[in-house]
Every structure is written in structure tokens, then in C-alpha cells.
Design a protein around this motif. Structure first.
Motif, PDB file in Angstrom:
ATOM      1  N   LYS A  10       0.531  -1.136  -0.148  1.00 51.76           N
ATOM      2  CA  LYS A  10       0.152  -0.102  -0.108  1.00 51.76           C
ATOM      3  C   LYS A  10       1.202   1.278   0.297  1.00 51.76           C
ATOM      4  O   LYS A  10       2.170   1.111   0.094  1.00 51.76           O
ATOM      5  N   ARG A  11       0.558   2.306  -0.948  1.00 48.12           N
ATOM      6  CA  ARG A  11       0.645   3.752  -0.470  1.00 48.12           C
ATOM      7  C   ARG A  11       0.452   4.365  -0.178  1.00 48.12           C
ATOM      8  O   ARG A  11      -1.212   4.815  -0.224  1.00 48.12           O
ATOM      9  N   HIS A  12       1.179   5.872   0.083  1.00 44.39           N
ATOM     10  CA  HIS A  12       0.353   6.648   0.045  1.00 44.39           C
ATOM     11  C   HIS A  12      -0.743   7.713  -1.013  1.00 44.39           C
ATOM     12  O   HIS A  12      -0.525   7.112  -1.887  1.00 44.39           O
ATOM     13  N   PRO A  13      -1.971   7.810  -1.134  1.00 44.35           N
ATOM     14  CA  PRO A  13      -2.702   8.638  -2.065  1.00 44.35           C
ATOM     15  C   PRO A  13      -1.658   9.359  -3.413  1.00 44.35           C
ATOM     16  O   PRO A  13      -2.500   8.902  -4.296  1.00 44.35           O
ATOM     17  N   HIS A  14      -1.437   9.986  -2.684  1.00 45.58           N
ATOM     18  CA  HIS A  14      -0.516  10.532  -3.315  1.00 45.58           C
ATOM     19  C   HIS A  14       1.028  10.431  -4.170  1.00 45.58           C
ATOM     20  O   HIS A  14       1.311  10.825  -5.889  1.00 45.58           O
ATOM     21  N   GLU A  15       1.596   9.120  -3.674  1.00 45.54           N
ATOM     22  CA  GLU A  15       2.164   8.292  -4.735  1.00 45.54           C
ATOM     23  C   GLU A  15       2.076   7.884  -5.734  1.00 45.54           C
ATOM     24  O   GLU A  15       1.217   7.399  -5.239  1.00 45.54           O
ATOM     25  N   PRO A  16       3.142   7.189  -6.860  1.00 49.72           N
ATOM     26  CA  PRO A  16       2.515   6.352  -7.630  1.00 49.72           C
ATOM     27  C   PRO A  16       2.248   4.931  -8.189  1.00 49.72           C
ATOM     28  O   PRO A  16       2.804   4.424  -6.628  1.00 49.72           O
ATOM     29  N   ARG A  17       0.982   4.715  -8.386  1.00 48.30           N
ATOM     30  CA  ARG A  17       1.486   2.670  -8.171  1.00 48.30           C
ATOM     31  C   ARG A  17       1.979   2.320  -9.620  1.00 48.30           C
ATOM     32  O   ARG A  17       1.619   2.722 -10.199  1.00 48.30           O
ATOM     33  N   SER A  18       2.040   0.877  -8.901  1.00 48.06           N
ATOM     34  CA  SER A  18       2.029   0.222 -10.149  1.00 48.06           C
ATOM     35  C   SER A  18       1.059  -0.343 -11.263  1.00 48.06           C
ATOM     36  O   SER A  18       0.805  -1.456 -12.378  1.00 48.06           O
ATOM     37  N   ALA A  19      -0.115  -0.293 -10.179  1.00 47.99           N
ATOM     38  CA  ALA A  19      -1.470  -1.582 -11.309  1.00 47.99           C
ATOM     39  C   ALA A  19      -2.713  -0.223 -10.758  1.00 47.99           C
ATOM     40  O   ALA A  19      -2.353   1.089  -9.631  1.00 47.99           O
ATOM     41  N   ARG A  20      -3.977   0.037 -11.538  1.00 52.70           N
ATOM     42  CA  ARG A  20      -4.964   0.984 -11.257  1.00 52.70           C
ATOM     43  C   ARG A  20      -5.086   0.645  -9.702  1.00 52.70           C
ATOM     44  O   ARG A  20      -5.410  -0.736  -9.250  1.00 52.70           O
ATOM     45  N   ASP A  21      -6.147   1.473  -8.834  1.00 52.12           N
ATOM     46  CA  ASP A  21      -7.052   0.701  -8.073  1.00 52.12           C
ATOM     47  C   ASP A  21      -8.057   1.512  -7.629  1.00 52.12           C
ATOM     48  O   ASP A  21      -8.854   2.657  -6.725  1.00 52.12           O
ATOM     49  N   ASP A  22      -8.503   1.739  -8.477  1.00 55.13           N
ATOM     50  CA  ASP A  22     -10.181   1.432  -8.284  1.00 55.13           C
ATOM     51  C   ASP A  22     -11.195   1.635  -6.780  1.00 55.13           C
ATOM     52  O   ASP A  22     -12.361   1.890  -6.407  1.00 55.13           O
ATOM     53  N   GLU A  23     -10.619  -0.011  -6.626  1.00 53.54           N
ATOM     54  CA  GLU A  23     -11.154  -0.095  -4.936  1.00 53.54           C
ATOM     55  C   GLU A  23      -9.961   0.104  -4.428  1.00 53.54           C
ATOM     56  O   GLU A  23     -10.714  -0.580  -2.907  1.00 53.54           O
TER      57      GLU A  23
END
Length: 489
Positions: free
Chosen positions: A438-451
Motif C-alpha cells: 500500500k502507498r500514500h494516495p499521492h505516491e505513484p502505483r504500479s497498477a490501477r486501484d479503483d477499489e
């Protein structure tokens, strides 16, 4: 005759507690419990375990539908207290040591008696109904009210739990008599989830533990009615769900969670910093009052410990251990035969535990499955057993922090969510098994995270119990505690 040490005076019993390091615990402020249950066989064992723990104070026994209906649940709980009082008289008459329950619950002082309250008779908003009569028997205790009626309260024991305004004049008179005759408990007509909230308001914050060993309907109703008050709870210790093994209701679902999936989703959401992120879409109307809670950053997430089938099913009570523990008064050839003149508690337990062991023996014969062979190998003994789902959960709630650390292994802050709308996956515990942090909402992610699975401000935070003290160690300790081996405390 049940073989027990000679009777000790109250003072000598206090000395005994001091010798085993328990005097300070015996005299200290007790751990306060709310027990939410649907009293079948292992629920009653869990109640006996809590009531016989001197360092615990049971403030409320909240009854929910589940194994049986709530009216039958009342009869089972009242029978438990009546048998404990009969046991007090029996041990006093025979110069035998009293149970720990007797030492800190005087029949003439109701200040230590728990309240009993009726709760949910149906799920919060789910559309499926359950029952466990197949295994537990029509009354939840293997037919004990029919096979051993000498231990059963009158059916009028239910009257104190109804508002007298709804009763006839004769019923009101009977109701008052039942209340006067009650020993060991205080009945109330208030709904149990409102009693839960009252206790949480009146007690200091973070001092009350809720032990949830039934469908979570009552707990969810309390959380929905007053989220800030509910968050004052110290912790919720819950038996339910399954993670890496099949369920006992469907391939994917365990009984308690299957019984009210929306309630599970709501209660699990209380562990989140933003509960709205995991509230179930199938119950939008009833969950509306909980939406927005936590959005301002003021919400205090609930600490939640989950005991799934994965760990509870590995902790068993063996028929052989029960027989050996009760050697001298128990007919080893048939543990379903009551023995008049013997310990009321042991005799009563013989009836419903005997029925449970017999049912399990029939299932073993029918299934002939490898899981029973594996259990025999793990315990080092053959034969019937019952799984200690609720007593293990209760044990965790009543022991010291040091004992928890020594006996239990916990995976902390797991984002576990409840499937509430699937046709075949109804009641399934869902985890993110991708291994992405898990990451802070402002950090980049490696996948979509709609949920919100990868957002560290969303999702649930469940403390998942993965290992316990072990089947034999716990099973024997349970019998010692319930039947009154003071040295084992």
C-alpha cells in the motif's frame, strides 16, 4: 465421585492465588468483557471459560440468532447459571473447593452479575437464513432440555426479556417472580446492541473488550447506531471467516460470516481510517448513517482480532481427554448417561458434550476422511473430537498480554474484506494476494486501484490470528479451567 482436593477456606484460597502469582490479579480491577454469542455447544464452553476466570468481569451477555434462535439461547444461558448455582451447593455440601466463578460471584450480591440481553433475530440486511441444528441439536445443546430436564429452566425464563407492557397481567406477575429468583445474572428487556453502547459510554475508553462469537448482527447494529461511541471499545475479538481453507457452510464461507455478510462488512469497516471505503454496496440504505465517518480524520479505528477457521479448527477437545479428566465419576463406556448425585456441572456437560462427540463420531464414520486422520496424528490420539472455535477466541480475550505474545502468532493490519453480493462467493473473506505494498494516495502505483486496495488511507485493518497454543495444550487447559482445577489458573 469426582476426585478433588479438600475444601479450602476463602482465606486459604487467596493464599493459593498468591502462591501461584495470582493474588494481585484476583484483587485488581478486572478485565471487562461484553460477550456476544448464540449459545450452542462451544459458545457455552466459552462462557464457562470466561465466568471461571477471576481476572475477568463479564458485563454483558448479548444474544444473537445463529446456531439457534434467541429465545432458545436465553434458555441455554439461564441453564448455565442455574447449573453453576447447583454446583455451588453441591461442592459446599460435599466439602469440595468452589469454582473460581463462585469465589467472585456471590448469590446475594448482584453487583458482579452480568446483564443478559436479547439482540438480533435476523440479519442486518442480508437475505439468507442459517441454523446449526444439524450438529448442535434442536436446542443448541444436543437436546439437553429433553434428555436432562432437571437442569433446564422453565420456559417462563424468557419473560424478563420482554417489556412488561407487552405481557398479560398473569405474565407480568410471573415475570417479576422469575426476576426475583434469578441467580447470577440480571435480565433486561433492552435490545442488546443498545446495552453494548450504554456500557461503552459509561466505562472508560479502551477498557471494554467485545468477544464476538456469533453472527455480527448485534455488533454491526451498535456500530451503525453510534459510530463514535462504538469506537471507544478497547478491541473486538471475533471468531469467523476462513482464509486459506474451505468454509464450513460453503466452499468459500464460514458459518458466522455467512449468516450476516453485511454485518461483517460493516464491522470490518470500523477498523479502517475511512470506513466508507469498504462499506457494502448491497446495504447502502442501512449503511448511509456510517458514511462520512473518518473523512475528517477524527475517527478512531477499532482494533479487531480475527480467529478464522484456519486456526480454530486446529484446536480440538477430544472425547478421550474429557473422559480422562473426569475419571472416577464418568462411565467411560457411555458419556451420555447422567449420574444422579454427582457434580451437576460435570453431569450436565456430559449430556451435551456426549451428544456432540456422538455426532462427530457419526460424521467421521460417514466421511472416512483424511482430515480426521490428520487431526488424530496432530493430537496423538484417535477418536471423536469437537473443534474449539469459540473457546479459543475467548481464551485470547481473557489472558494477559504476556500470554498472548507467548501463545499466539498474529498477522497485523491485514486488509480483509467481505464479499456481500456474489452468488457463489457470498461470505468469502477477500484479501489482496498480489504482494503489492500500500502507498500514500499521492505516491505513484504500479497498477490501477479503483477499489482502494493499494491506498494506505483506505481498506480495513484486521489483526489475523494465524497460530494458537496448540490443540492438546489448550484442550486440557480448558477442561481444567471449566471444571475448577485452581492450580491450573
Amino acid at each position: 465421585m469426582l476426585s478433588l482436593p479438600h475444601s479450602r477456606s476463602y482465606a486459604s484460597r487467596l493464599l493459593l492465588y498468591s502462591q501461584i502469582g495470582g493474588l494481585s490479579k484476583f484483587l485488581m480491577a478486572q478485565r471487562k468483557l461484553i460477550i456476544d454469542c448464540d449459545p450452542g455447544i462451544d459458545d457455552v464452553l466459552a462462557l464457562l471459560l470466561a465466568l471461571n476466570t477471576p481476572t475477568c468481569s463479564v458485563a454483558l451477555i448479548s444474544l444473537c440468532f445463529g446456531n439457534i434462535g434467541v429465545t432458545t439461547s436465553v434458555r441455554n444461558v439461564v441453564a448455565t447459571f442455574q447449573v453453576l448455582e447447583s454446583e455451588r451447593q453441591y461442592r459446599s455440601q460435599h466439602n469440595l473447593p468452589l469454582l473460581p466463578y463462585h469465589l467472585h460471584n456471590s448469590p446475594g450480591d448482584n453487583s458482579t452479575w452480568p446483564i443478559i440481553a436479547l439482540g438480533s433475530t435476523a440479519p442486518v440486511s442480508s437475505r439468507r437464513t442459517v441454523g446449526a441444528e444439524f450438529f448442535q441439536g434442536i436446542d443448541g445443546l444436543g437436546g439437553v432440555h429433553e434428555s436432562a430436564p432437571q437442569f433446564s429452566p422453565s420456559e417462563t425464563c424468557i419473560l424478563p426479556f420482554y417489556d412488561p407492557k407487552t405481557l398479560s397481567a398473569d405474565q407480568v406477575i410471573t415475570r417479576e417472580q422469575v426476576i426475583r429468583d434469578a441467580k447470577g445474572y440480571i435480565p433486561t428487556p433492552r435490545q442488546s446492541w443498545r446495552e453494548i453502547l450504554r456500557i461503552l459510554r459509561e466505562e472508560p475508553e479502551d477498557t471494554v473488550t467485545i468477544v464476538a462469537i456469533a453472527p455480527l448482527s448485534n455488533i454491526a447494529r451498535a456500530a451503525l447506531e453510534d459510530p463514535p461511541t462504538f469506537s471507544r471499545v478497547k478491541e473486538v475479538v471475533c471468531m469467523g471467516g476462513n482464509i486459506d481453507i474451505p468454509g464450513n457452510m460453503t466452499p468459500f464461507a464460514e458459518f458466522n460470516f455467512y449468516a450476516d455478510v453485511d454485518a461483517v462488512a460493516i464491522v470490518l469497516a470500523t477498523t479502517s481510517r475511512t470506513p466508507s471505503s469498504t462499506l457494502p454496496p448491497s446495504s447502502v440504505a442501512i449503511a448511509t448513517c456510517f458514511r462520512g465517518v473518518g473523512d475528517d480524520g477524527e475517527y478512531n479505528p477499532v482494533k479487531f482480532y480475527l480467529f478464522p477457521l484456519d486456526v480454530t479448527s486446529r484446536h480440538r477437545l477430544r472425547k478421550q481427554w474429557f473422559v480422562d479428566r473426569c475419571a472416577g465419576w464418568l462411565d467411560k463406556t457411555s458419556i451420555t448417561i447422567p449420574h444422579p448425585g454427582e457434580s451437576p456441572l460435570a453431569t450436565w456437560m456430559t449430556v451435551w458434550l456426549g451428544a456432540a462427540f456422538k455426532k462427530m463420531e457419526d460424521l467421521i464414520t460417514f466421511e472416512g476422511g483424511s482430515r480426521h486422520c490428520a487431526a488424530d496424528q496432530a493430537d496423538g490420539v484417535d477418536g471423536a473430537y469437537i473443534e474449539m472455535h469459540d473457546p479459543l477466541t475467548m481464551y485470547f480475550a481473557i489472558v494477559s498480554d504476556e500470554e498472548r505474545a507467548a501463545s499466539f502468532n498474529i498477522a497485523e493490519n491485514m486488509d480483509i474484506r467481505m464479499e456481500t453480493i456474489g452468488q457463489w462467493s457470498w461470505g468469502m473473506c477477500v484479501l489482496d494476494r498480489r504482494g503489492i505494498a500500500k502507498r500514500h494516495p499521492h505516491e505513484p502505483r504500479s497498477a490501477r486501484d479503483d477499489e482502494g486496495w493499494l491506498d494506505d488511507t483506505k481498506g480495513n485493518r484486521v489483526n489475523l490470528v494465524v497460530e494458537g497454543p496448540g490443540s492438546q495444550a489448550f484442550g486440557i487447559k480448558l477442561l481444567d479451567r471449566v471444571l475448577g482445577d485452581l492450580e491450573a489458573l
